[in-house]
Design a protein around this motif. Sequence first.
Motif: not given
Length: 299
Positions: A45-53, A81-85, A133-134
């Motif tokens: 998961y992205a370091p800048e995420r606002k939640y961890t699912p 996941h940010g921009t990591d697709n 969320l973003a």
Amino acid sequence: MAKTFTMDADWLCFDPSPSKPGFVPPPGAVDAHCHVFGPGEQFPYAPERKYTPCDAGRDQLYALRDHLGFSRNVVVQATAHGTDNRAMIDALVHSHDRARGVASVAPDISDDELARMHEAGVRGVRFNYVKRLADPKPDAYYRRIIEKIAKLGWHVVIYFEAPDLAEKWDFFTSLPTTVVVDHMGRPDVTKSVDGPEFGLFLRFMEENPNVWSKVTCPERLSRSGPPSYDDVVAFAQRVIERFPDRVLWGTDWPHPNLSMVGHMPDDGALVNMIPRIAPNEEHQHRLLVANPMRLYWPE
């Protein structure tokens, strides 16, 4: 070494045993809005995420597809996941051409990377304006992305809340691509379907024939609650009746960020809402088959 993620303490995980819906989708039906999360050890998961699912991977998604009676999926990149697709792309690659994707990208993405994503099945990008969320970017940021993806024939998905539409009107109405709005622009369903707020959204679609809408997520919008979500029905019906060739439907599995709503929906019950919002078979076929196939599998 793989990184271990701990989901948020108040995170609601998807229902592992949804009911079998009574409504049988028409052959070729598409779940046009769903996500995959991780697994985090494989797709961090992205370091800048606002939640961890909680993890919710492709195998679980495709098992749900089969259980609900759908044929295809459109997998939308999740903000966790940010921009990591990579997790989304992995789901497409393993779908046997039964899935398409919507990515999140930055303006500096290369044409070669976009070409590889297109080959994997990506057909759009998503711009998220929901601030919890973003972190929405300036218009110029998104225009740089549009310049790159338009040549591939991709569309733009926009996620915003009803009060944001007036503020972003000039930008949204200037977009040159097909534009798909998530969840009817999140209307306040305690207000009238004939009121000015939802009227602005209907005007947005009426005056801009490139704009489509997903008639999705009653579990997010409803105040009357499950299992029937009665207060959402009139809003979705109105959009389908007025714009039958520009509507899509999806589960939104695995239903992220529902802690504030307080319940996790039964996916079978969500499918059973389809004939309530699209009562005739012609509208059901357009909503579930003809429209998503035209947008995501036109070749």
